[in-house]
Write a protein that holds these residues in place. Structure first.
Motif, PDB file in Angstrom:
ATOM      1  N   TYR A 118       0.712   0.433  -3.226  1.00 34.08           N
ATOM      2  CA  TYR A 118       0.613  -0.006  -4.618  1.00 34.08           C
ATOM      3  C   TYR A 118      -0.674  -0.803  -4.839  1.00 34.08           C
ATOM      4  N   TRP A 120      -3.489  -0.434  -3.271  1.00 34.81           N
ATOM      5  CA  TRP A 120      -4.598   0.522  -3.344  1.00 34.81           C
ATOM      6  C   TRP A 120      -4.620   1.250  -4.665  1.00 34.81           C
ATOM      7  N   MET A 121      -3.442   1.478  -5.228  1.00 34.34           N
ATOM      8  CA  MET A 121      -3.399   2.140  -6.526  1.00 34.34           C
ATOM      9  C   MET A 121      -4.113   1.286  -7.574  1.00 34.34           C
ATOM     10  N   ILE A 122      -3.882  -0.022  -7.532  1.00 33.48           N
ATOM     11  CA  ILE A 122      -4.545  -0.907  -8.492  1.00 33.48           C
ATOM     12  C   ILE A 122      -6.047  -0.955  -8.231  1.00 33.48           C
TER      13      ILE A 122
END
Lengths: 284, 284
Positions: A118, A120-122
């Motif tokens: 999560y 890394w998603m941001i």
């Protein structure tokens, strides 16, 4: 064989129950189910249809092959990225810092994959931290598309798996006597020669056990490909997931699961044979 | 190359920069989530709109903070319960397995040990679907033949516990087994010659010796259970664990409450790791 006391059976029975009920039986069930087909009348018959689906539909076996090759690639990448770190922590940096620096490596492991993926998603979103930073310093004008690509998926897979490789490599390096390297250096060996002829052969067991753990985590992962990967980065576990939880075709799902199990076991078996290692050592 | 050998400044500087970049890579996603947990915004990413504790404590139509969200709190509670039960059961069985494989000799020991290690090389997804299939088959069989309906054989809280237990026991076995290898058998022989029974020896001598490893293994099993997704997703019933809940939110309804939850996990793990590190250092 000598006669066993009652204590032996007290130890044996729980272990036997665990292995038979929760390991052996479920995988036999998986295998049987993969050869079953539900007819229109609702009867279960023996059939190879589930496997035929796999070979006839291009998307399935292409995903299968891609997952296998990609997992090998990520494992290799994890080795290249983390070996220098393992070497630095065991042989280069002062003992005073190495304890703390090793501790930092363990934290992302215990935080768990979902939270770090999560994160890394941001970071990688179009309006994410990295794009914002690059635009602020004027390196790029408009956001680069990083999320939902093979790139973001690779980052996620690498991040969540690579730390599991450092620990076994560090324990192998720890037991490598420094005087071997000193002796080679005194005899005029170059760094590359020392690396190839002493360090790598000595740490092979650590590299192999770490590599197997990384490979298994990557090939069996669902979260990173699903959250960070895009439409083009299908992962084979996603196909299994869809069969079980979206289209409820459990027989095909079982066949796919069994194929994944065969695939991972075969690759690991080959890796063990090539390097002359045993599975028993992976555990230690 | 190593501490005792002379090193060129270029080599060591380059090496240090690499290590620094590696640690930045490692920490970046964690720092990002932690900072954004306090962002006064309705979106999970940038821009930064000021400091706010809304995503922890707010209870408005627009913002539902972590501590005001009953669903989220319930999934945390479910995960804590699951983690505790899984850790408890797998610590017991894993320790028994370690005693069995390290101290007993019997036929088929090699095969059983291989089976006990096999969860290391079974993808988590495959373990999940296998146990789901097996439990469903058993459930159908019992209902059709004996007319009894056992709820835990359908996806449910207890099926998750069973599924996670099946592979956590392996990790406990390895951790406890490693400590058991250092056990001095003379201690046992002394006790046996003083007419202690085998069971007394295990309970009064071996287990106390293993205590640090058993406690460590309990914590490890808890943490593995708490963050597991790949196996759990197939076994979960109407009460999701935290990772399952987080996954659904990431996919379908991202709000910054995700950052707040992640912040709590990251800070708790980091704090626990630091405390553990400080205690161990004081011991030395």
């Amino acid at each position: 064989m000598n006669k066993k006391g009652s204590t032996f059976y007290l130890l044996l029975i729980p272990v036997l129950l665990w292995l038979v009920v929760l390991i052996v039986t479920p995988h036999l069930d998986l295998m049987f189910r993969s050869f079953r087909l539900e007819t229109d009348e609702g009867n279960m018959i023996f059939s190879l249809n589930n496997y035929l689906t796999f070979f006839q539909d291009k998307i399935y076996w292409l995903t299968f092959v891609k997952t296998a090759l990609y997992s090998i690639f990520v494992t290799f990448l994890a080795f290249v990225v983390t070996f220098p770190v393992a070497f630095y922590l065991t042989k280069v940096v002062g003992k005073r810092y190495s304890g703390f620096m090793t501790l930092l490596l363990l934290i992302p492991i215990w935080i768990g994959e979902l939270v770090t993926v999560y994160g890394w998603m941001i970071l990688l979103r179009d309006n994410g931290v990295i794009n914002n930073f690059l635009m602020r310093i004027g390196l790029i004008k408009s956001p680069i598309e990083m999320l939902f690509t093979n790139f973001s998926m690779t980052i996620g897979l690498l991040y969540m798996s690579m730390l599991f490789m450092i620990v076994p490599m560090m324990s192998a390096l720890d037991s490598l006597d420094d005087s071997l390297i000193e002796a080679a250096s005194d005899l005029g060996a170059s760094k590359w020669t020392i690396f190839r002829q002493i360090i790598i052969p000595y740490t092979t067991p650590g590299i192999v056990s770490g590599g197997i753990i990384v490979f298994m985590l990557v090939i069996g992962d669902y979260v990173a490909p699903n959250i960070l990967g895009g439409k083009s980065s299908l992962w084979f576990t996603e196909q299994i997931y869809n069969k079980f939880l979206a289209s409820f075709n459990w027989s095909e799902g079982a066949a796919f699961g069994f194929l994944l199990l065969l695939l991972s076991s075969t690759i690991i078996w080959i890796a063990l044979k090539l390097t002359g290692q045993k599975l028993e050592r992976v555990g230690s | 190359m190593i501490r005792t050998l002379p090193r060129s400044p270029l080599y060591i500087t380059g090496y240090r920069i690499y290590i620094l970049l590696f640690y930045i890579f490692l920490i970046m996603p964690l720092i990002t989530i932690c900072v954004l947990a306090f962002n006064d915004s309705n979106f999970i990413a940038l821009p930064w709109l000021g400091f706010s504790l809304d995503w922890f404590f707010a209870d408005t139509d627009e913002r539902l903070g972590l501590f005001k969200d009953p669903d989220l709190l319930l999934s945390v509670w479910t995960s804590l319960q699951t983690g505790f039960l899984v850790a408890l059961f797998s610590t017991i069985v894993g320790t028994i397995a370690a005693l069995l494989f390290e101290q007993e000799k019997f036929r088929l020991k090699g095969l059983l040990y291989f089976l006990a290690l096999s969860p290391l090389v079974i993808p988590g997804v495959v373990l999940g679907i296998s146990i789901l299939l097996s439990a469903t088959n058993a459930g159908i069989y019992l209902e059709e033949n004996l007319g009894i309906n056992i709820g835990i054989l359908a996806p449910s809280f207890w099926l998750v516990v069973i599924g996670q237990f099946s592979f956590c026991s392996t990790f406990v076995m390895l951790l406890v087994g490693a400590r058991l290898k250092k056990f001095d058998p003379v201690l046992e022989e002394a006790a046996l010659s003083l007419r202690a029974t085998r069971l007394q020896v295990i309970w009064l001598i071996t287990i106390p010796f293993l205590r640090p490893a058993i406690i460590g293994a309990f914590v490890v099993a808890f943490l593995i259970s708490f963050s597991n997704f790949n196996t759990t997703i197939f076994l979960v019933g109407s009460d999701p664990t935290l990772p399952v809940d987080l996954y659904a939110r990431i996919k379908f309804s991202s709000t910054p409450v995700l950052n707040a939850v992640s912040f709590m996990i990251v800070s708790f793990i980091t704090l626990a790791a630091m405390v553990n590190f400080a205690i161990n250092r004081n011991k030395e």
